[in-house]
Design a protein around this motif. Structure first.
Motif, PDB file in Angstrom:
ATOM      1  N   LEU A  55      21.991  29.838 -13.414  1.00 42.19           N
ATOM      2  CA  LEU A  55      21.897  29.747 -14.547  1.00 42.19           C
ATOM      3  C   LEU A  55      23.274  31.478 -15.107  1.00 42.19           C
ATOM      4  O   LEU A  55      24.228  31.039 -16.316  1.00 42.19           O
ATOM      5  N   ILE A  56      22.932  32.207 -14.755  1.00 37.95           N
ATOM      6  CA  ILE A  56      23.665  33.291 -15.278  1.00 37.95           C
ATOM      7  C   ILE A  56      25.042  33.183 -14.501  1.00 37.95           C
ATOM      8  O   ILE A  56      26.180  33.735 -15.503  1.00 37.95           O
ATOM      9  N   CYS A  57      25.201  33.239 -13.693  1.00 38.99           N
ATOM     10  CA  CYS A  57      26.590  33.035 -12.226  1.00 38.99           C
ATOM     11  C   CYS A  57      27.501  32.357 -12.949  1.00 38.99           C
ATOM     12  O   CYS A  57      28.850  31.931 -12.791  1.00 38.99           O
ATOM     13  N   LYS A  58      26.631  31.287 -13.849  1.00 38.48           N
ATOM     14  CA  LYS A  58      27.586  30.232 -14.657  1.00 38.48           C
ATOM     15  C   LYS A  58      28.308  31.243 -15.973  1.00 38.48           C
ATOM     16  O   LYS A  58      29.733  30.832 -15.947  1.00 38.48           O
ATOM     17  N   HIS A 100       8.183  28.184 -17.616  1.00 32.62           N
ATOM     18  CA  HIS A 100       8.763  28.161 -19.139  1.00 32.62           C
ATOM     19  C   HIS A 100      10.459  28.824 -17.616  1.00 32.62           C
ATOM     20  O   HIS A 100      11.269  29.229 -19.442  1.00 32.62           O
ATOM     21  N   GLU A 101      10.890  29.174 -16.970  1.00 29.55           N
ATOM     22  CA  GLU A 101      11.982  29.775 -16.402  1.00 29.55           C
ATOM     23  C   GLU A 101      13.498  29.843 -17.493  1.00 29.55           C
ATOM     24  O   GLU A 101      14.014  30.303 -17.685  1.00 29.55           O
ATOM     25  N   ALA A 102      13.554  28.362 -17.200  1.00 34.77           N
ATOM     26  CA  ALA A 102      14.763  27.426 -17.902  1.00 34.77           C
ATOM     27  C   ALA A 102      15.151  28.204 -19.411  1.00 34.77           C
ATOM     28  O   ALA A 102      16.271  28.662 -19.581  1.00 34.77           O
ATOM     29  N   GLU A 103      13.646  27.985 -20.203  1.00 40.03           N
ATOM     30  CA  GLU A 103      13.670  28.143 -21.279  1.00 40.03           C
ATOM     31  C   GLU A 103      14.036  29.670 -21.760  1.00 40.03           C
ATOM     32  O   GLU A 103      14.705  30.508 -22.329  1.00 40.03           O
ATOM     33  N   ILE A 104      13.167  30.777 -20.763  1.00 38.86           N
ATOM     34  CA  ILE A 104      13.554  32.000 -21.178  1.00 38.86           C
ATOM     35  C   ILE A 104      14.515  32.912 -20.733  1.00 38.86           C
ATOM     36  O   ILE A 104      15.211  34.079 -21.866  1.00 38.86           O
ATOM     37  N   ILE A 105      15.306  32.673 -19.850  1.00 42.82           N
ATOM     38  CA  ILE A 105      16.380  32.802 -19.151  1.00 42.82           C
ATOM     39  C   ILE A 105      17.348  32.814 -20.755  1.00 42.82           C
ATOM     40  O   ILE A 105      18.202  33.372 -20.263  1.00 42.82           O
ATOM     41  N   GLU A 106      17.850  30.756 -21.022  1.00 40.44           N
ATOM     42  CA  GLU A 106      18.215  30.980 -21.909  1.00 40.44           C
ATOM     43  C   GLU A 106      18.778  31.821 -23.616  1.00 40.44           C
ATOM     44  O   GLU A 106      18.942  32.346 -23.217  1.00 40.44           O
ATOM     45  N   ALA A 107      17.083  31.489 -23.755  1.00 39.03           N
ATOM     46  CA  ALA A 107      16.835  32.276 -24.473  1.00 39.03           C
ATOM     47  C   ALA A 107      16.892  34.482 -24.055  1.00 39.03           C
ATOM     48  O   ALA A 107      17.822  35.000 -25.353  1.00 39.03           O
TER      49      ALA A 107
END
Length: 617
Positions: free
Chosen positions: A261-264, A179-186
């Motif tokens: 995701l973060i560096c963007k 669930h990495e993408a969902e968790i990171i965005e949240a």
């Protein structure tokens, strides 16, 4: 989309603690089941209760959950309930609360998702075995839905806590990674907005406008408005800390999607500098901690090196009393070691790190800084290479080379007579500097202190501390905040770590305030007060915070209040709406009256200049 939850009438104590054991004839009563004396019967009944609980309509659910919450908090290592299906039960209750709004608003069901997520987090906190059981019981997806704001920020906090404990175990990391993408965005969204959210939806509202169940959860039904605000501030800080912790856990893994995701998100990287976790949570990785982790990767270094705001923040924290000072220093050193990013940051980083080369601690930070700054000194000097950002860094490096190599050699070759002559001349220059300062000739005094520092032998630490500190005061009076920070930092690096030079702390605190850096100013002010307290305790005196320090501390505490930015934003919006509305004329008249009242009021100087008392002599 978040639910708009109406007020729910509830007693103040109905959800707090498990009730006393009642005399009851109901076969399904959970507390009667707990009093069962036969272990096998008890286990069978508990397991059956957990299976049926999500499908039953029972007003007593909240009493049961509050009792389970207390048991989980008190005995998180007890395997009984985890082995009997409590995780599956809690996951189904959360899913029901998220998907069925009608059920959520019945009775006191609004409390259920909060307690369910809290119970999961408590049981998975220490035991990897329990975390694996929780993952197999499908708790991750319901927690992610809470994380995404399907109810309110109160539930987000405990969902982050539960996921943070699960991800902390190696055996269950892969389950969370799905669930990495969902968790990171949240997590990125919540870390950036949670303080505004808590202020807008709780702290900034009047008591009667706040959700009743939020108030009860925050204070357990025992506190007033002041306690509610204090707990809301604490929980908002925890929410931000947990979101940063999850990001940190993902970023530590090689090949993680998190880095990309973060560096963007350039704005998020800038915002991280201000996410410091508060004074009550020094163990949090904080924004600086996450940036340090990013600096360990090539992608992270290249992204951060492009952001001057982040580099400046590293420089400010590196020269402060913040407990995360070492994180900022290490981040700058990582950027300087990398040949790709070295010349993008060296012009800002070199002068700051040069102030820290004599930092006295167990990690030999000063030696590391010297080694990194001088690693290509001969290459630049003998091949006439120029730095991409100008010559400021080159001058700093040349001065450092002269100080750490040439000057040490010169002093070793000096005779005892030459050293005594230098010390005599040093005292004359210092006395002349003090005299100039007392007569108000600040620039001339600063020049004398500089000449004295050039002559002062490196072994005379106390003399150098005083000269740097006095010169810092001169910089302050000349409104040169950067010069004051530099000299005060050098004085503090020369002084003891256990008992730093108090006047230098105070002067650096004022200099940071002059630059508008409230957090760094506050940390130095706290260190100054702590040093004064220890000094008075050693001498057997009663300690009392000086008025000027208390007033200054108050100012910085208000400026670093977590909700300060949110409050100012709301006031700005209200003011803007007021000015654009029908009352614009009334507003202008009010502003004129306020200005007339303020006319003639004097300002209070934070620290009056009293001749020699401001000097370190």
């Amino acid at each position: 989309m978040k639910f708009q939850i109406p007020e729910i009438s509830t007693s103040k104590t109905s959800h707090n603690l498990p009730p006393p054991m009642p005399t009851c004839t109901t076969r399904s009563c959970f507390f009667c089941i707990l009093s069962e004396t036969d272990p096998s019967v008890r286990r069978t009944k508990i397991s059956q209760y957990f299976k049926q609980m999500p499908f039953r309509e029972d007003q007593e659910h909240i009493l049961v959950l509050s009792g389970l919450w207390k048991i989980a908090m008190t005995n998180p290592n007890d395997p009984e309930f985890p082995s009997l299906g409590i995780f599956t039960c809690m996951a189904k209750l959360i899913t029901k609360g998220v998907s069925d709004r009608t059920w959520l608003l019945k009775h006191q069901n609004i409390y259920i998702p909060y307690y369910a997520a809290h119970i999961i987090g408590s049981y998975t906190m220490k035991k990897p075995k329990f975390a694996k059981t929780a993952v197999k019981s499908l708790v991750v997806q319901p927690l992610v839905e809470l994380l995404q704001g399907k109810i309110t920020w109160i539930e987000q906090r405990v969902a982050f806590r539960a996921l943070g404990h699960i991800i902390n175990h190696e055996a269950t990391f892969e389950a969370i990674k799905n669930h990495e993408a969902e968790i990171i965005e949240a997590a990125i969204n919540i870390a950036s907005t949670c303080l505004n959210e808590v202020y807008d939806n709780f702290v900034g509202l009047k008591g009667s406008q706040r959700l009743e169940y939020h108030r009860n959860l925050l204070t357990r039904g025992l506190g007033g408005l002041e306690l509610e605000n204090r707990k809301a501030e604490e929980w908002a800080s925890q929410l931000q800390c947990w979101s940063l912790y999850l990001l940190h856990c993902f970023a530590c893994r090689k090949g993680s999607l998190t880095l990309r995701l973060i560096c963007k998100k350039k704005q998020f990287l800038k915002d991280l500098c201000g996410m410091w976790g508060g004074l009550s949570n020094p163990s949090s990785p904080s924004g600086i901690g996450l940036l340090k982790t990013l600096c360990r990767t090539q992608m992270g270094r290249e992204s951060i090196a492009e952001l001057q705001e982040v580099i400046e923040s590293f420089c400010n924290v590196a020269r402060s009393s913040d407990e995360r000072q070492h994180m900022a220093i290490e981040s700058l050193l990582q950027l300087l070691r990398d040949p790709i990013t070295r010349y993008k940051v060296i012009d800002k980083a070199a002068p700051v790190l040069a102030d820290l080369v004599e930092l006295r601690n167990t990690h030999e930070v000063g030696k590391k800084i010297t080694k990194v700054l001088l690693q290509d000194y001969h290459k630049i000097k003998f091949f006439n290479l120029t730095l991409s950002k100008g010559q400021r860094a080159m001058r700093t490096i040349e001065e450092l080379w002269d100080y750490k190599a040439e000057r040490v050699k010169r002093e070793k070759l000096m005779s005892g007579q030459e050293m005594r002559e230098r010390e005599a001349l040093l005292r004359v220059l210092k006395k002349e500097g003090n005299k100039r300062f007392s007569s108000g000739e600040i620039e001339k005094a600063m020049k004398k202190y500089s000449e004295a520092l050039d002559l002062c032998p490196l072994r005379l630490r106390k003399e150098r501390i005083v000269l740097h500190s006095n010169r810092a005061q001169c910089h302050l009076l000349l409104k040169d905040a950067e010069g004051a920070i530099s000299d005060a930092t050098r004085a503090l690096c020369l002084s003891s770590v256990v008992c730093p030079h108090s006047k230098s702390l105070w002067r650096r605190s004022q200099a940071y305030d002059m630059k508008g850096l409230a957090k760094e100013s506050l940390m130095d002010c706290l260190a100054f007060i702590g040093t004064r307290f220890r000094s008075c305790k050693t001498k057997g005196f009663n300690f009392k915070i000086p008025y000027y320090a208390a007033r200054f501390f108050n100012k910085q505490m208000n400026s670093t209040w977590p909700f300060d930015k949110a409050m100012r934003h709301r006031k700005h919006e209200e003011l803007k709406g007021f000015m654009m509305g029908k009352n614009h004329v009334d507003f202008m008249n009010l502003r004129k009256k306020t200005r007339r009242k303020m006319k003639g009021l004097s300002y209070i100087v934070e620290e009056p200049i009293i001749r020699r008392r401001v000097l370190g002599i």
